[in-house]
Design a protein around this motif. Structure first.
Motif, mmCIF file in Angstrom:
data_model
loop_
_atom_site.group_PDB
_atom_site.id
_atom_site.type_symbol
_atom_site.label_atom_id
_atom_site.label_comp_id
_atom_site.label_asym_id
_atom_site.label_seq_id
_atom_site.Cartn_x
_atom_site.Cartn_y
_atom_site.Cartn_z
ATOM 1 N N TYR A 193 -1.631 -6.482 -1.043
ATOM 2 C CA TYR A 193 -3.058 -6.354 -0.711
ATOM 3 C C TYR A 193 -3.373 -7.011 0.630
ATOM 4 O O TYR A 193 -4.238 -6.537 1.385
ATOM 5 C CB TYR A 193 -3.912 -6.961 -1.823
ATOM 6 N N VAL A 208 -4.145 0.965 -0.790
ATOM 7 C CA VAL A 208 -3.145 0.625 -1.819
ATOM 8 C C VAL A 208 -2.911 1.826 -2.743
ATOM 9 O O VAL A 208 -1.774 2.116 -3.147
ATOM 10 C CB VAL A 208 -3.604 -0.601 -2.633
ATOM 11 N N VAL A 256 -9.421 -1.280 1.367
ATOM 12 C CA VAL A 256 -8.131 -1.857 0.971
ATOM 13 C C VAL A 256 -7.608 -1.187 -0.298
ATOM 14 O O VAL A 256 -6.417 -0.833 -0.388
ATOM 15 C CB VAL A 256 -8.260 -3.377 0.766
ATOM 16 N N PHE A 257 -8.490 -0.978 -1.281
ATOM 17 C CA PHE A 257 -8.068 -0.333 -2.519
ATOM 18 C C PHE A 257 -7.641 1.112 -2.273
ATOM 19 O O PHE A 257 -6.689 1.600 -2.902
ATOM 20 C CB PHE A 257 -9.203 -0.367 -3.557
ATOM 21 N N SER A 284 -4.886 -5.088 3.915
ATOM 22 C CA SER A 284 -6.219 -5.492 4.373
ATOM 23 C C SER A 284 -6.255 -5.856 5.850
ATOM 24 O O SER A 284 -7.334 -5.881 6.456
ATOM 25 C CB SER A 284 -6.720 -6.690 3.549
#
Length: 332
Positions: A105, A91, A87-88, A109
């Motif tokens: 987020y 982003v 997810v990071f 996700s």
């Protein structure tokens, strides 16, 4: 996402085709939301790469190396870490596409969690199918082993010779006649009626082996040195039915039964580790034991791999004077 139906190149091609189709659908969907081709391509590429990464890492690494080995806590922590990292990464590459950080987020996700769950479900179904196939193959191998025994060991020739020996003993009023008949009866009973499941009592299997040895003594005109020792056996111990049969058959049929020796040792330690050892002298002029008993040894290797995957070790060694088998099985 293994398979045993199509070839490996076709298997890889299907995976590539799936991700291409997924990317095309995603591209068509995102094109309706933005007019920037660069933004669309960036989103599609990042989604395909991160989604495929989480699916394959979960399927080929986390599930078989952690979950399958009952390391559940490690699997949960590793799964959570994987999802968070993916997810990071998404982003980082795509930036904050919404005013709300939480919503951004959440959107990033969804694909990660979705493909994580899909790969998990596929893994469970694949393992379920594999277990069913193994069970069917195991049943077929057990049946083949029993039929092989009836054909090769208790064949009419073997039975006629044994019964002739027993008849001679009865004719001369030998006191061992009744015990010999009981041993033969016990072997038949064990073969035909004891195998109601995959495993049988180890003590009964040992009794079968003892009867097998004694019947061979009746059959042989020579008097080879035969030693059979066992210790550490408890009533709770169970073993795969007839798993030692091929090794016994090999030792007596292909060993030096004229003036040689056959040594058999079976013991279980405090940790429920079974150690089986059999050694027989050989005659130099004969082929190696593995060449003469190729089908039988192949069969028992396959049965061991199916019944005790990752829980056994089989070593066989042939030299000019002897053939040795060392088998270790974790009974826990």
């Amino acid at each position: 996402m293994k398979n045993n139906v199509i070839s490996r190149p076709a298997f890889y091609a299907l995976h590539v085709l799936f991700w291409i189709c997924y990317g095309v659908i995603l591209f068509a969907s995102l094109s309706n939301w933005t007019r920037s081709p660069d933004a669309v391509w960036k989103a599609v590429i990042s989604d395909v790469l991160t989604s495929s990464s989480i699916a394959y890492i979960n399927y080929y690494l986390l599930l078989p190396r952690l979950y399958k080995k009952s390391r559940y806590s490690a699997y949960i922590l590793a799964s959570m870490a994987l999802v968070v990292i993916i997810v990071f990464v998404r982003v980082y590459f795509l930036g904050m596409s919404h005013m709300s950080v939480t919503y951004t987020y959440f959107i990033r996700s969804v694909p990660a969690i979705g493909f994580y769950l899909i790969s998990t479900v596929i893994w469970f179904f694949a393992n379920l199918i594999k277990a069913q196939r193994n069970e069917i193959e195991l049943r077929n191998n057990q049946l083949a082993s029993e039929l092989k025994f009836l054909k090769l060991q208790l064949s009419p020739h073997f039975l006629f010779n044994t019964l002739n020996n027993i008849y001679s003993m009865a004719y001369f009023s030998d006191s061992n006649t009744a015990p010999a008949i009981m041993k033969l009866s016990g072997m038949m009973r064990h073969m035909l009626y004891e195998d109601q499941g995959m495993f049988v009592s180890l003590s009964k299997e040992i009794s079968f082996m003892e009867n097998f040895i004694e019947l061979w003594r009746l059959k042989l005109d020579e008097n080879p040195l035969i030693i059979f020792k066992h210790k550490g056996i408890r009533e709770s111990h169970e073993i795969a039915h007839l798993i030692f049969l091929v090794f016994l058959e090999n030792a007596f049929k292909h060993g030096n039964t004229i003036d040689g020796s056959i040594e058999i040792n079976l013991h279980i330690n405090a940790g429920d580790q079974l150690f089986f050892y059999i050694k027989n002298d050989v005659i130099d002029a004969r082929k190696t034991a593995e060449e003469e008993s190729g089908v039988g040894l192949t069969n028992v290797k396959k049965r061991l791999n199916l019944i005790y995957p990752g829980k056994h070790e089989l070593l066989m060694e042939q030299n000019a004077t002897s053939f040795e088998v060392k088998l270790t099985i974790d009974l826990k």
